[in-house]
Design a protein around this motif. Structure first.
Motif, PDB file in Angstrom:
ATOM      1  N   ASP A 157       0.810  -1.211   0.000  1.00 47.33           N
ATOM      2  CA  ASP A 157       0.000   0.000   0.000  1.00 47.33           C
ATOM      3  C   ASP A 157       0.847   1.266   0.000  1.00 47.33           C
ATOM      4  O   ASP A 157       0.546   2.222  -0.721  1.00 47.33           O
ATOM      5  CB  ASP A 157      -0.941   0.010   1.215  1.00 47.33           C
ATOM      6  N   ASP A 158       1.887   1.306   0.835  1.00 46.40           N
ATOM      7  CA  ASP A 158       2.732   2.499   0.902  1.00 46.40           C
ATOM      8  C   ASP A 158       3.382   2.778  -0.448  1.00 46.40           C
ATOM      9  O   ASP A 158       3.460   3.931  -0.889  1.00 46.40           O
ATOM     10  CB  ASP A 158       3.831   2.326   1.967  1.00 46.40           C
ATOM     11  N   LEU A 159       3.836   1.733  -1.108  1.00 49.89           N
ATOM     12  CA  LEU A 159       4.499   1.896  -2.398  1.00 49.89           C
ATOM     13  C   LEU A 159       3.497   2.322  -3.466  1.00 49.89           C
ATOM     14  O   LEU A 159       3.799   3.151  -4.332  1.00 49.89           O
ATOM     15  CB  LEU A 159       5.184   0.590  -2.796  1.00 49.89           C
ATOM     16  N   TYR A 165       1.416   9.068  -6.547  1.00 53.15           N
ATOM     17  CA  TYR A 165       1.714  10.481  -6.342  1.00 53.15           C
ATOM     18  C   TYR A 165       2.737  10.957  -7.369  1.00 53.15           C
ATOM     19  O   TYR A 165       2.608  12.027  -7.958  1.00 53.15           O
ATOM     20  CB  TYR A 165       2.244  10.705  -4.926  1.00 53.15           C
ATOM     21  N   ARG A 166       3.744  10.121  -7.610  1.00 56.27           N
ATOM     22  CA  ARG A 166       4.784  10.487  -8.560  1.00 56.27           C
ATOM     23  C   ARG A 166       4.248  10.515  -9.998  1.00 56.27           C
ATOM     24  O   ARG A 166       4.663  11.338 -10.813  1.00 56.27           O
ATOM     25  CB  ARG A 166       5.973   9.519  -8.444  1.00 56.27           C
ATOM     26  N   ILE A 167       3.315   9.597 -10.326  1.00 56.58           N
ATOM     27  CA  ILE A 167       2.697   9.618 -11.651  1.00 56.58           C
ATOM     28  C   ILE A 167       1.944  10.928 -11.861  1.00 56.58           C
ATOM     29  O   ILE A 167       2.002  11.535 -12.929  1.00 56.58           O
ATOM     30  CB  ILE A 167       1.734   8.417 -11.826  1.00 56.58           C
ATOM     31  N   ALA A 168       1.238  11.365 -10.811  1.00 59.86           N
ATOM     32  CA  ALA A 168       0.462  12.598 -10.912  1.00 59.86           C
ATOM     33  C   ALA A 168       1.342  13.815 -11.162  1.00 59.86           C
ATOM     34  O   ALA A 168       0.907  14.791 -11.772  1.00 59.86           O
ATOM     35  CB  ALA A 168      -0.360  12.809  -9.637  1.00 59.86           C
ATOM     36  N   LYS A 169       2.595  13.749 -10.723  1.00 56.84           N
ATOM     37  CA  LYS A 169       3.514  14.881 -10.874  1.00 56.84           C
ATOM     38  C   LYS A 169       4.195  14.905 -12.244  1.00 56.84           C
ATOM     39  O   LYS A 169       4.785  15.907 -12.632  1.00 56.84           O
ATOM     40  CB  LYS A 169       4.591  14.828  -9.780  1.00 56.84           C
ATOM     41  N   ILE A 170       4.123  13.779 -12.956  1.00 57.17           N
ATOM     42  CA  ILE A 170       4.794  13.698 -14.258  1.00 57.17           C
ATOM     43  C   ILE A 170       4.010  14.485 -15.312  1.00 57.17           C
ATOM     44  O   ILE A 170       2.790  14.417 -15.358  1.00 57.17           O
ATOM     45  CB  ILE A 170       4.927  12.227 -14.717  1.00 57.17           C
ATOM     46  N   GLU A 171       4.708  15.207 -16.159  1.00 58.18           N
ATOM     47  CA  GLU A 171       4.066  15.908 -17.268  1.00 58.18           C
ATOM     48  C   GLU A 171       4.692  15.499 -18.592  1.00 58.18           C
ATOM     49  O   GLU A 171       4.051  14.931 -19.456  1.00 58.18           O
ATOM     50  CB  GLU A 171       4.167  17.423 -17.067  1.00 58.18           C
ATOM     51  N   GLN A 172       5.974  15.793 -18.756  1.00 60.64           N
ATOM     52  CA  GLN A 172       6.676  15.384 -19.963  1.00 60.64           C
ATOM     53  C   GLN A 172       8.003  14.752 -19.589  1.00 60.64           C
ATOM     54  O   GLN A 172       8.588  15.084 -18.568  1.00 60.64           O
ATOM     55  CB  GLN A 172       6.931  16.581 -20.893  1.00 60.64           C
ATOM     56  N   VAL A 173       8.430  13.818 -20.420  1.00 56.73           N
ATOM     57  CA  VAL A 173       9.690  13.117 -20.178  1.00 56.73           C
ATOM     58  C   VAL A 173      10.509  13.140 -21.454  1.00 56.73           C
ATOM     59  O   VAL A 173       9.984  12.869 -22.540  1.00 56.73           O
ATOM     60  CB  VAL A 173       9.434  11.649 -19.752  1.00 56.73           C
ATOM     61  N   GLY A 216     -12.161   0.569  -2.394  1.00 61.09           N
ATOM     62  CA  GLY A 216     -11.429   0.934  -1.185  1.00 61.09           C
ATOM     63  C   GLY A 216      -9.979   1.300  -1.443  1.00 61.09           C
ATOM     64  O   GLY A 216      -9.395   2.101  -0.703  1.00 61.09           O
ATOM     65  N   ALA A 217      -9.394   0.732  -2.480  1.00 63.44           N
ATOM     66  CA  ALA A 217      -7.976   0.999  -2.771  1.00 63.44           C
ATOM     67  C   ALA A 217      -7.765   2.457  -3.144  1.00 63.44           C
ATOM     68  O   ALA A 217      -6.756   3.063  -2.768  1.00 63.44           O
ATOM     69  CB  ALA A 217      -7.482   0.089  -3.884  1.00 63.44           C
ATOM     70  N   ARG A 224      -3.221   8.704   1.629  1.00 64.06           N
ATOM     71  CA  ARG A 224      -1.768   8.808   1.782  1.00 64.06           C
ATOM     72  C   ARG A 224      -1.198   9.973   0.969  1.00 64.06           C
ATOM     73  O   ARG A 224      -0.273  10.648   1.411  1.00 64.06           O
ATOM     74  CB  ARG A 224      -1.114   7.483   1.386  1.00 64.06           C
ATOM     75  N   ILE A 225      -1.742  10.197  -0.228  1.00 61.26           N
ATOM     76  CA  ILE A 225      -1.294  11.344  -1.022  1.00 61.26           C
ATOM     77  C   ILE A 225      -1.669  12.643  -0.308  1.00 61.26           C
ATOM     78  O   ILE A 225      -0.909  13.622  -0.316  1.00 61.26           O
ATOM     79  CB  ILE A 225      -1.917  11.309  -2.431  1.00 61.26           C
ATOM     80  N   ASP A 226      -2.829  12.646   0.344  1.00 62.31           N
ATOM     81  CA  ASP A 226      -3.304  13.818   1.075  1.00 62.31           C
ATOM     82  C   ASP A 226      -2.315  14.220   2.168  1.00 62.31           C
ATOM     83  O   ASP A 226      -2.130  15.402   2.464  1.00 62.31           O
ATOM     84  CB  ASP A 226      -4.669  13.516   1.688  1.00 62.31           C
ATOM     85  N   GLU A 227      -1.689  13.225   2.784  1.00 61.12           N
ATOM     86  CA  GLU A 227      -0.721  13.503   3.847  1.00 61.12           C
ATOM     87  C   GLU A 227       0.531  14.191   3.309  1.00 61.12           C
ATOM     88  O   GLU A 227       1.184  14.960   4.015  1.00 61.12           O
ATOM     89  CB  GLU A 227      -0.335  12.196   4.544  1.00 61.12           C
TER      90      GLU A 227
END
Length: 340
Positions: A157-159, A165-173, A216-217, A224-227
């Motif tokens: 779950d933590d991972l 969260y990191r996917i949400a921050k990605i824009e272009q690579v 629920g997932a 966790r992202i909210d934290e």
């Protein structure tokens, strides 16, 4: 500078087969596809999709090589994607057709790390287990949402939350980064690099993935992202369920929400609502209440859009809270759950 002329001896076997079938037509192609393996159909189809014009001399050489000389073919302009769709649709049982169409479509999207899309989710999760969460996020953001959601189901779950969260921050690579990752995975999977700038990840990707996860997932991940980043979590929640989505609710569920909304909030929220939403809400409150709101809306002057959206979001939060409490179910959320 003129485009170099493709010679018959430069063509691969798959390219020759693709050109031959384009010349023979959809009916013949569908009959041939029935006799080929899925891998062969995928390979030939991908060549077809990329072809726009078969020069007449080359067409004649291909037909002659396969002892199907038809001089009248003077050259063929084709819509490869439409041709392949029609041919595959006639080539076997419905399940196989669906799988082939998805695989060919995935190929034409030119997504990086394509081989991962054909691997079992459990295998991919095991393969990525030792990678840094940022690398995992980048890799998974290249995949379709349903595949990514299944891969995530095998992670702690933590991972999961960290990766989302990191996917949400990605824009272009940059293509260099993609190339570096592909090279690192080359020994395990035969990935093919994509040279174009990739637009990956982002909040829309996260919303799409969360919508396909088990019940629920999504809430656990968002908590966790909210934290870590409350603003990011709020942006994701807004896109997961919007005010316009109220029309998807059954009447009893909508009535539970409306019972917790005061008339002033509801009136302002309806200021910029679609006719469908207004109709849905008015049909779930008393006739007198609906008439009063309509009168207030007609008399109301200009209102800041931000104020309207704030009231709409207040109602959305009530809906999400009631869902979390188990009081109602929002259709389309929670993966493949079926209502009975």
């Amino acid at each position: 500078m003129a485009k170099p002329t493709v010679q018959f001896f430069d063509l691969s076997g798959v390219e020759k087969a693709a050109m031959l079938l384009l010349c023979l037509g959809e009916r013949a192609t569908s009959m041939v596809f029935k006799e080929l393996s899925d891998a062969e159909v995928r390979a030939i189809s991908r060549c077809m999709v990329s072809m726009e014009h078969v020069p007449a001399p080359l067409a004649r050489e291909v037909i002659s090589a396969y002892e199907k000389a038809q001089v009248e073919y003077a050259g063929i302009f084709v819509k490869g994607d439409e041709f392949v769709k029609n041919a595959i649709s006639e080539s076997g049982d419905p399940k196989r057709i669906e799988q082939l169409m998805e695989q060919v479509a995935a190929a034409t999207e030119k997504r990086p790390l394509e081989t991962i899309a054909l691997m079992q989710p459990r295998v991919v999760a095991s393969l990525l287990a030792s990678e840094h969460p940022q690398t995992m996020a980048l890799i998974l953001s290249t995949q379709k949402a349903d595949h990514t959601s299944r891969i995530l189901s095998y992670l702690p779950d933590d991972l999961k939350s960290d990766v989302m969260y990191r996917i949400a921050k990605i824009e272009q690579v940059s293509p260099d980064v993609i190339k570096h990752i592909e090279d690192a995975l080359q020994r395990e999977i035969g990935v093919v690099s994509d040279k174009e700038q990739q637009e990956l990840g982002g909040i829309d990707t996260v919303v799409d993935i969360l919508a396909r996860m088990e019940k629920g997932a999504d809430r656990n991940i968002l908590t966790r992202i909210d934290e870590v980043d409350p603003e990011m979590a709020e942006a994701i929640r807004k896109k997961m369920f919007t005010f316009d989505d109220l029309v998807m609710l059954d009447n009893p569920s909508l009535q539970k929400i409306l019972r917790e909304v005061d008339n002033d909030t509801l009136t302002l929220a309806l200021k910029a609502a679609t006719p469908e939403v207004k109709e849905k809400i008015f049909s779930n409150i008393s006739i007198r209440a609906a008439e009063m709101i309509e009168e207030e809306l007609e008399a109301m002057g200009p209102v800041r859009l931000s104020e309207v959206e704030s009231m709409q979001q207040t109602i959305v939060k009530i809906a999400l809270r009631l869902e979390e409490e188990g009081t109602l179910i929002i259709p389309g959320r929670g993966g493949d759950d079926v209502l009975v």
